[in-house]
Design a protein around this motif. Structure first.
Motif, short mmCIF file in Angstrom:
data_model
loop_
_atom_site.label_atom_id
_atom_site.label_comp_id
_atom_site.label_asym_id
_atom_site.label_seq_id
_atom_site.Cartn_x
_atom_site.Cartn_y
_atom_site.Cartn_z
N SER A 38 38.76 44.03 35.27
CA SER A 38 38.61 43.12 34.14
C SER A 38 38.36 41.68 34.57
O SER A 38 37.71 40.94 33.85
N ASN A 39 38.82 41.30 35.76
CA ASN A 39 38.63 39.92 36.23
C ASN A 39 37.60 39.85 37.34
O ASN A 39 37.60 38.91 38.11
N SER A 40 36.75 40.84 37.45
CA SER A 40 35.78 40.89 38.53
C SER A 40 34.73 39.80 38.36
O SER A 40 34.37 39.41 37.26
N TRP A 41 34.17 39.35 39.48
CA TRP A 41 33.10 38.37 39.47
C TRP A 41 31.78 39.02 39.06
O TRP A 41 30.84 38.35 38.71
N ALA A 42 31.69 40.35 39.15
CA ALA A 42 30.45 41.05 38.84
C ALA A 42 30.27 41.19 37.34
O ALA A 42 31.23 41.37 36.60
N SER A 43 29.02 41.15 36.91
CA SER A 43 28.74 41.25 35.48
C SER A 43 28.77 42.69 34.98
O SER A 43 28.86 42.91 33.78
N THR A 120 22.65 36.35 34.81
CA THR A 120 24.05 36.36 34.40
C THR A 120 24.89 35.62 35.44
O THR A 120 24.54 35.58 36.62
N ASN A 121 25.97 35.04 35.00
CA ASN A 121 26.87 34.26 35.86
C ASN A 121 26.12 33.18 36.64
O ASN A 121 26.41 32.92 37.80
N SER A 122 25.15 32.56 36.01
CA SER A 122 24.29 31.60 36.71
C SER A 122 25.07 30.42 37.29
O SER A 122 24.73 29.93 38.37
#
Length: 178
Positions: A38-43, A120-122
């Protein structure tokens, strides 16, 4: 209880197994069990798998350059610290000639010709790539100040071009020592 095991399924990697409770209490982040992303850096789980599969050594461009340099009769260290006090690793290190070679990936090091920011996550990736480029520049400066010749090549650069630069630099440095 010692020896008690917990069945855990990690859906992001499709891995199921029993994990000792002691392992979870010792190594898992507080409040999270393995497989909870749930807290992963991956999208997404797919992005996470792809990013985790990236390696920091033995990439195809590195191996191609190493093969050519080795065929030219030069010997080197792979994925080694040029300076013991510097916590940075070069892809090829010629210790006697004091030549450090880095084969930088276009995405990870912000190639001006090929880097395209992800959608994503830019914000995260922009900061990460900028920090990588700054660290690369600092590493180059520190090694040059310590008397090293630093060669950097991009993964898109033809291997024979980078290998030719490496061979020339190593032979020039070895000739200068004699």
């Amino acid at each position: 209880m010692p020896g008690t095991k917990l069945a855990v399924t990690d859906s992001s990697e499709d891995v199921a197994g029993e994990i000792p409770i002691a392992w979870i209490s010792r190594f898992a982040p507080r409040g999270r069990l393995p497989g909870m992303n749930s807290n992963s850096w991956a999208s997404s789980p797919v992005v996470r798998r792809v990013m985790r599969a990236n390696t920091s050594r033995d990439t195809a461009p590195e191996r191609a350059v190493r093969r050519l340099v080795h065929a030219a009769g030069l010997r080197y260290r792979v994925d080694a610290r040029p300076e013991p006090s510097l916590r940075r690793r070069a892809d090829l290190v010629f210790t006697r000639a004091r030549v450090a070679v880095f084969v930088d990936g276009c995405f990870w090091h912000g190639c001006p010709a090929h880097y395209s920011p992800p959608g994503t996550n830019s914000g995260y990736w922009a900061a990460k790539i900028t920090a990588n480029a700054e660290r690369d520049a600092e590493t180059t400066a520190l090694l040059r100040d310590a008397g090293w010749t630093v060669l950097r090549g991009w993964e898109h650069e033809p291997a024979h071009d980078l290998a030719a630069r490496v061979i020339h630099a190593v032979r020039a440095r070895n000739g200068a020592r004699a």
